[in-house]
Design a protein around this motif. Structure first.
Motif, PDB file in Angstrom:
ATOM      1  N   ALA A  57       0.894  -1.079   0.236  1.00 47.58           N
ATOM      2  CA  ALA A  57       0.113  -0.064  -0.170  1.00 47.58           C
ATOM      3  C   ALA A  57       1.047   1.065  -0.091  1.00 47.58           C
ATOM      4  O   ALA A  57       0.680   2.317  -0.613  1.00 47.58           O
ATOM      5  N   VAL A  58       1.846   1.191   0.893  1.00 46.39           N
ATOM      6  CA  VAL A  58       2.856   2.533   0.839  1.00 46.39           C
ATOM      7  C   VAL A  58       3.608   2.451  -0.450  1.00 46.39           C
ATOM      8  O   VAL A  58       3.453   3.826  -1.116  1.00 46.39           O
ATOM      9  N   LEU A  59       3.827   1.574  -1.336  1.00 43.23           N
ATOM     10  CA  LEU A  59       4.525   1.648  -2.732  1.00 43.23           C
ATOM     11  C   LEU A  59       3.358   2.111  -3.650  1.00 43.23           C
ATOM     12  O   LEU A  59       3.798   2.907  -4.513  1.00 43.23           O
ATOM     13  N   ALA A  60       2.151   1.733  -3.449  1.00 39.73           N
ATOM     14  CA  ALA A  60       1.015   2.041  -4.228  1.00 39.73           C
ATOM     15  C   ALA A  60       0.421   3.467  -4.180  1.00 39.73           C
ATOM     16  O   ALA A  60       0.069   4.272  -5.056  1.00 39.73           O
ATOM     17  N   ALA A  61       0.983   3.937  -2.920  1.00 31.23           N
ATOM     18  CA  ALA A  61       0.301   5.489  -2.701  1.00 31.23           C
ATOM     19  C   ALA A  61       1.289   6.489  -3.319  1.00 31.23           C
ATOM     20  O   ALA A  61       2.184   6.345  -3.749  1.00 31.23           O
TER      21      ALA A  61
END
Length: 116
Positions: free
Chosen positions: A112-116
């Protein structure tokens, strides 16, 4: 930072706050023994070791909190990676349940952090 990523990182931090409390304060209590499947004798004999583990989990909480407050992606990913690796090691050496309790949430938060 994406709200979903922040919530997931916060969830991983909250899981580790609970681990800190159990390992440092509740290790020899019936609750701590039930959570970790230990008997009273083993819990007494390993209380100092568990406290040390709890302290290290506290450092993970501090790092995840730092990543949340600072908004720095690399800080969040580093500490989530630490949690994931520790979970893999714990799953291989202690209990497969650790994979679900630590590694899976850390990996999902990291994605999720990478996708944000």
């Amino acid at each position: 930072m994406n709200v979903v990523a922040g919530v997931l990182v916060g969830l991983v931090a909250a899981i580790h706050v609970l681990i800190v409390v159990v390992e440092m304060a509740l290790w020899t209590s019936p609750t701590g023994r039930r959570i970790f499947g230990t008997d009273p004798e083993f819990a007494r004999a390993t209380k100092a070791l568990a406290g040390n583990q709890g302290l290290y989990n506290g450092f993970l909480v501090a790092g995840l909190g730092w990543g949340l407050v600072s908004g720095e992606q690399d800080v969040r990913l580093f500490f989530l990676g630490c949690v994931a690796v520790a979970g893999l090691y714990g799953a291989a050496t202690v209990s497969p349940r650790i994979l679900l309790a630590q590694t899976v949430p850390a990996v999902l938060a990291g994605a999720a952090v990478l996708a944000a």
